[in-house]
Enzyme design. Structure first.
Site, PDB file in Angstrom:
ATOM      1  N   GLY A   1      32.675  49.420  43.556  1.00 16.91           N
ATOM      2  CA  GLY A   1      33.456  50.656  43.530  1.00 16.91           C
ATOM      3  C   GLY A   1      34.680  50.573  42.660  1.00 16.91           C
TER       4      GLY A   1
ATOM      5  N   SER B   1      39.273  49.683  42.477  1.00 15.80           N
ATOM      6  CA  SER B   1      40.468  49.076  43.066  1.00 15.80           C
ATOM      7  C   SER B   1      41.696  49.744  42.466  1.00 15.80           C
ATOM      8  CB  SER B   1      40.511  47.566  42.816  1.00 15.80           C
ATOM      9  OG  SER B   1      40.506  47.272  41.426  1.00 15.80           O
TER      10      SER B   1
ATOM     11  N   CYS C   1      39.346  42.979  32.378  1.00 15.27           N
ATOM     12  CA  CYS C   1      38.326  43.852  31.790  1.00 15.27           C
ATOM     13  C   CYS C   1      38.190  43.651  30.286  1.00 15.27           C
ATOM     14  CB  CYS C   1      38.620  45.323  32.111  1.00 15.27           C
ATOM     15  SG  CYS C   1      38.571  45.654  33.886  1.00 15.27           S
TER      16      CYS C   1
END
Length: 226
Positions: free
Chosen positions: A162, A164, A180
């Site tokens: 999902g 954060s 990322c």
């Protein structure tokens, strides 16, 4: 019906994955309702399916968990609200791009509850905040910091993993990775932005904005039966 679950304390990552997978399988089989599970984790890094080894700059700092979600390296830890979304995407249009867009919209709407403007950026995963309170970059543009990460996986048209949102984590913990895979921008949190926001405040905002973004199920048929 979407069941809302909130775990107190710090949830081990492996425990979360096991429970998410079990709930997603039950949803796919028509044996359980959709669920949003709100947790905090102990300090750790996760490596998504696109993670590059060179982006793990301090491999001995915290445990590193391979993850089946999309994306690269990310950090989870105390003070960060993780929202695991176990939703029937098959009954919500079978449009994965739209689903990821909705997750981003959900974060943006949640931040707006605190008068924070979250934005998307082409080629950059997650939600970003323009830092007009910081010096301009060398190019003369405002600095931008990441405040939320998104990474999901679908199995039998049911999502798990999902998003954060950084509420009040130790931002130095992000130093052990290239978050990322993006080297040119920093990270921030609601408290770092000067907002005295609690985890409970964020939970209330997530629940308030969820229905506005996702709406009800259009077709409650279990995805395995489609």
């Amino acid at each position: 019906m979407v069941e809302w679950l909130i775990s107190q304390g710090l949830t081990p990552y492996d425990t979360a994955v096991t429970e998410m997978e079990a709930r997603a399988a039950a949803i796919a089989a028509g044996h359980a309702d959709e669920a949003i599970w709100l947790v905090e984790h102990p300090p750790l890094y996760t490596a998504g399916t696109s993670a590059r080894p060179e982006d793990l700059t301090d491999p001995d700092r915290f445990p590193v968990h391979p993850s089946q979600r999309g994306g690269q390296y990310t950090y989870h830890g105390p003070g960060q609200r993780v929202a695991y979304a176990m939703l029937n995407v098959g009954a919500r249009g079978r449009d994965v791009r739209k689903f990821v867009w909705q997750l981003e919209d959900w974060v943006i709407a949640t931040l707006a509850e605190f008068n924070v403007t979250g934005e998307r950026r082409p080629g950059r995963v997650g939600v970003w905040v323009v830092r007009n309170d910081k010096p301009l970059t060398a190019s003369g543009a405002p600095q931008e910091d990441k405040i939320a990460a998104i990474g999901v996986r679908l199995r039998k048209w049911v999502s798990f993993h999902g998003l954060s949102i950084n509420v009040e984590p130790d931002l130095s913990h992000f130093d052990g990775i290239v978050p990322c895979g993006i080297r040119d921008h920093g990270v921030t949190s609601l408290v770092d932005l000067g907002l005295p926001v609690t985890m409970n405040d964020v939970d209330v905002a997530l629940k308030t904005t969820f229905q506005r973004v996702f709406g009800p199920l259009k077709d409650p048929t279990p995805p395995e039966g489609n």
